[in-house]
Design a protein around this motif. Sequence first.
Motif, PDB file in Angstrom:
ATOM      1  N   LEU A  59      13.163 -39.683  -0.206  1.00 57.58           N
ATOM      2  CA  LEU A  59      13.229 -38.294  -0.132  1.00 57.58           C
ATOM      3  C   LEU A  59      14.425 -38.611   1.078  1.00 57.58           C
ATOM      4  CD1 LEU A  59      11.266 -35.905  -1.396  1.00 57.58           C
ATOM      5  CD2 LEU A  59      13.456 -37.391  -3.091  1.00 57.58           C
ATOM      6  N   CYS A  60      13.820 -39.276   2.698  1.00 56.12           N
ATOM      7  CA  CYS A  60      15.029 -38.699   3.228  1.00 56.12           C
ATOM      8  C   CYS A  60      15.961 -39.681   3.311  1.00 56.12           C
ATOM      9  CB  CYS A  60      13.924 -39.363   4.857  1.00 56.12           C
ATOM     10  SG  CYS A  60      12.415 -37.582   4.927  1.00 56.12           S
ATOM     11  N   LEU A  61      15.159 -41.300   2.895  1.00 59.08           N
ATOM     12  CA  LEU A  61      16.523 -41.903   2.331  1.00 59.08           C
ATOM     13  C   LEU A  61      17.561 -41.964   1.866  1.00 59.08           C
ATOM     14  CD1 LEU A  61      17.375 -45.258   3.362  1.00 59.08           C
ATOM     15  CD2 LEU A  61      15.661 -45.987   1.201  1.00 59.08           C
ATOM     16  N   LEU A  62      17.025 -41.279   0.671  1.00 54.64           N
ATOM     17  CA  LEU A  62      17.952 -40.710  -0.332  1.00 54.64           C
ATOM     18  C   LEU A  62      19.427 -39.834   0.511  1.00 54.64           C
ATOM     19  CD1 LEU A  62      20.028 -40.720  -2.657  1.00 54.64           C
ATOM     20  CD2 LEU A  62      18.013 -39.140  -3.803  1.00 54.64           C
ATOM     21  N   ALA A  63      18.928 -38.963   0.972  1.00 56.34           N
ATOM     22  CA  ALA A  63      19.526 -37.629   1.543  1.00 56.34           C
ATOM     23  C   ALA A  63      19.995 -37.737   2.639  1.00 56.34           C
ATOM     24  CB  ALA A  63      18.444 -36.879   2.446  1.00 56.34           C
ATOM     25  N   ASN A  64      20.128 -39.172   3.765  1.00 55.92           N
ATOM     26  CA  ASN A  64      20.579 -40.068   4.438  1.00 55.92           C
ATOM     27  C   ASN A  64      21.929 -41.038   3.792  1.00 55.92           C
ATOM     28  OD1 ASN A  64      19.736 -39.554   6.900  1.00 55.92           O
ATOM     29  ND2 ASN A  64      17.886 -39.351   6.207  1.00 55.92           N
ATOM     30  N   VAL A  65      20.820 -42.036   2.388  1.00 56.60           N
ATOM     31  CA  VAL A  65      22.927 -42.713   2.554  1.00 56.60           C
ATOM     32  C   VAL A  65      23.379 -42.663   1.428  1.00 56.60           C
ATOM     33  CG1 VAL A  65      20.904 -44.701   3.138  1.00 56.60           C
ATOM     34  CG2 VAL A  65      20.694 -44.052   0.943  1.00 56.60           C
ATOM     35  N   VAL A  66      23.306 -40.791   0.210  1.00 61.24           N
ATOM     36  CA  VAL A  66      23.604 -41.086  -0.315  1.00 61.24           C
ATOM     37  C   VAL A  66      25.229 -40.171  -0.900  1.00 61.24           C
ATOM     38  CG1 VAL A  66      23.626 -38.238  -0.499  1.00 61.24           C
ATOM     39  CG2 VAL A  66      23.188 -38.258  -2.558  1.00 61.24           C
ATOM     40  N   ASN A  67      25.475 -40.513   0.844  1.00 63.50           N
ATOM     41  CA  ASN A  67      27.280 -39.977   1.001  1.00 63.50           C
ATOM     42  C   ASN A  67      27.809 -41.549   0.327  1.00 63.50           C
ATOM     43  OD1 ASN A  67      26.427 -39.917   3.233  1.00 63.50           O
ATOM     44  ND2 ASN A  67      28.388 -41.240   4.143  1.00 63.50           N
ATOM     45  N   MET A  68      27.325 -42.673   0.868  1.00 62.45           N
ATOM     46  CA  MET A  68      27.634 -44.056   0.551  1.00 62.45           C
ATOM     47  C   MET A  68      27.368 -45.244  -0.582  1.00 62.45           C
ATOM     48  SD  MET A  68      24.638 -46.085   3.632  1.00 62.45           S
ATOM     49  CE  MET A  68      24.861 -48.060   2.857  1.00 62.45           C
TER      50      MET A  68
ATOM     51  N   ILE B 248      19.135 -33.335   0.114  1.00 61.80           N
ATOM     52  CA  ILE B 248      19.517 -34.526  -0.709  1.00 61.80           C
ATOM     53  C   ILE B 248      20.676 -33.634  -1.658  1.00 61.80           C
ATOM     54  CG2 ILE B 248      19.029 -35.506  -2.752  1.00 61.80           C
ATOM     55  CD1 ILE B 248      16.530 -36.675  -1.331  1.00 61.80           C
ATOM     56  N   LEU B 249      20.718 -32.540  -2.586  1.00 61.88           N
ATOM     57  CA  LEU B 249      21.701 -31.650  -3.092  1.00 61.88           C
ATOM     58  C   LEU B 249      22.912 -31.291  -2.137  1.00 61.88           C
ATOM     59  CD1 LEU B 249      18.771 -29.407  -5.189  1.00 61.88           C
ATOM     60  CD2 LEU B 249      19.581 -31.052  -6.150  1.00 61.88           C
ATOM     61  N   ILE B 250      22.970 -30.767  -1.377  1.00 66.57           N
ATOM     62  CA  ILE B 250      24.095 -29.943  -1.106  1.00 66.57           C
ATOM     63  C   ILE B 250      25.030 -31.976   0.349  1.00 66.57           C
ATOM     64  CG2 ILE B 250      24.353 -29.688   1.544  1.00 66.57           C
ATOM     65  CD1 ILE B 250      22.746 -27.850   1.625  1.00 66.57           C
ATOM     66  N   ASN B 251      24.025 -32.782   0.286  1.00 69.97           N
ATOM     67  CA  ASN B 251      25.128 -34.208   0.172  1.00 69.97           C
ATOM     68  C   ASN B 251      25.359 -34.439  -0.656  1.00 69.97           C
ATOM     69  OD1 ASN B 251      24.261 -33.723   2.858  1.00 69.97           O
ATOM     70  ND2 ASN B 251      22.336 -35.331   2.740  1.00 69.97           N
ATOM     71  N   ALA B 252      24.836 -34.693  -2.204  1.00 66.52           N
ATOM     72  CA  ALA B 252      25.545 -34.739  -3.188  1.00 66.52           C
ATOM     73  C   ALA B 252      26.417 -34.259  -3.807  1.00 66.52           C
ATOM     74  CB  ALA B 252      24.118 -35.101  -4.357  1.00 66.52           C
ATOM     75  N   LEU B 253      26.514 -32.087  -3.401  1.00 63.55           N
ATOM     76  CA  LEU B 253      27.693 -31.763  -3.673  1.00 63.55           C
ATOM     77  C   LEU B 253      28.799 -32.758  -2.823  1.00 63.55           C
ATOM     78  CD1 LEU B 253      28.749 -29.498  -5.360  1.00 63.55           C
ATOM     79  CD2 LEU B 253      27.810 -28.154  -3.697  1.00 63.55           C
ATOM     80  N   GLU B 254      28.737 -32.318  -2.044  1.00 67.23           N
ATOM     81  CA  GLU B 254      29.605 -33.091  -0.867  1.00 67.23           C
ATOM     82  C   GLU B 254      30.080 -34.244  -1.409  1.00 67.23           C
ATOM     83  OE1 GLU B 254      29.986 -33.269   4.060  1.00 67.23           O
ATOM     84  OE2 GLU B 254      28.610 -34.717   3.311  1.00 67.23           O
ATOM     85  N   THR B 255      29.195 -35.180  -1.391  1.00 67.84           N
ATOM     86  CA  THR B 255      29.987 -36.845  -1.620  1.00 67.84           C
ATOM     87  C   THR B 255      30.487 -36.329  -3.254  1.00 67.84           C
ATOM     88  OG1 THR B 255      27.632 -37.824  -1.147  1.00 67.84           O
ATOM     89  CG2 THR B 255      29.248 -39.080  -2.179  1.00 67.84           C
ATOM     90  N   SER B 256      29.864 -36.360  -4.368  1.00 69.77           N
ATOM     91  CA  SER B 256      30.972 -35.444  -5.117  1.00 69.77           C
ATOM     92  C   SER B 256      32.401 -34.657  -4.656  1.00 69.77           C
ATOM     93  CB  SER B 256      30.164 -34.460  -6.574  1.00 69.77           C
ATOM     94  OG  SER B 256      30.411 -33.627  -6.071  1.00 69.77           O
TER      95      SER B 256
ATOM     96  N   ILE C  18      34.228 -34.915  -2.538  1.00 72.37           N
ATOM     97  CA  ILE C  18      34.753 -36.177  -1.315  1.00 72.37           C
ATOM     98  C   ILE C  18      35.409 -37.362  -2.246  1.00 72.37           C
ATOM     99  CG2 ILE C  18      34.486 -37.852   0.604  1.00 72.37           C
ATOM    100  CD1 ILE C  18      33.299 -35.799   1.931  1.00 72.37           C
ATOM    101  N   GLN C  19      33.923 -37.803  -3.423  1.00 73.61           N
ATOM    102  CA  GLN C  19      34.343 -38.694  -4.715  1.00 73.61           C
ATOM    103  C   GLN C  19      35.492 -38.020  -5.210  1.00 73.61           C
ATOM    104  OE1 GLN C  19      31.091 -40.623  -5.260  1.00 73.61           O
ATOM    105  NE2 GLN C  19      31.091 -41.178  -3.116  1.00 73.61           N
ATOM    106  N   LYS C  20      35.907 -36.840  -5.458  1.00 74.68           N
ATOM    107  CA  LYS C  20      36.530 -35.811  -6.689  1.00 74.68           C
ATOM    108  C   LYS C  20      36.051 -36.486  -7.735  1.00 74.68           C
ATOM    109  CE  LYS C  20      40.683 -36.012  -4.102  1.00 74.68           C
ATOM    110  NZ  LYS C  20      41.301 -36.849  -3.463  1.00 74.68           N
ATOM    111  N   LYS C  21      34.439 -36.007  -8.160  1.00 74.40           N
ATOM    112  CA  LYS C  21      33.620 -36.896  -8.867  1.00 74.40           C
ATOM    113  C   LYS C  21      33.434 -34.746  -9.892  1.00 74.40           C
ATOM    114  CE  LYS C  21      34.999 -40.720  -9.082  1.00 74.40           C
ATOM    115  NZ  LYS C  21      35.730 -41.953 -10.493  1.00 74.40           N
ATOM    116  N   ARG C  22      32.482 -34.720 -11.366  1.00 75.93           N
ATOM    117  CA  ARG C  22      32.291 -33.729 -11.039  1.00 75.93           C
ATOM    118  C   ARG C  22      30.604 -34.429 -10.987  1.00 75.93           C
ATOM    119  NH1 ARG C  22      33.632 -30.293 -16.343  1.00 75.93           N
ATOM    120  NH2 ARG C  22      32.537 -28.866 -15.606  1.00 75.93           N
TER     121      ARG C  22
END
Length: 119
Positions: free
Chosen positions: A63-72, A105-113, A115-119
């Motif tokens: 979980l920590c790994l995913l939380a830290n790399v989800v944006n890439m 993870i959820l917050i980072n994934a939302l931010e990533t979506s 930034i990437q302009k994906k739903r």
Amino acid sequence: MDQLTQLLQSDTIKNPSDPFMRHYYLMSLSTLYHLDFLVASIDDQNELIDYFFNISYWQFYDLCLLANVVNMIHVERITPYISDILKQYATNNIPTASVETVSKILINALETSIIQKKR
């Protein structure tokens, strides 16, 4: 951060069989990528996706790994893993100590979506 990433990269090259060192390097690289809203190379994304694909039960480290790399990682590629985490969370199969990490993870994934302009 650049210096830390370079140091970790050289340590990874010296110890290529150490997955924890490699993950630590990828986490530092993710921080640098996050500053410029970049995604990782396809090879690095595939390496992470292969690792996440082999997880049956998400543990704190995973979980920590995913939380830290989800944006890439492209958000479409991480969506199945987030769904799996939420299913395990809903059925209490994730340690209670990991609740904050799941939220991250959820917050980072939302931010990533966004930034990437994906739903």
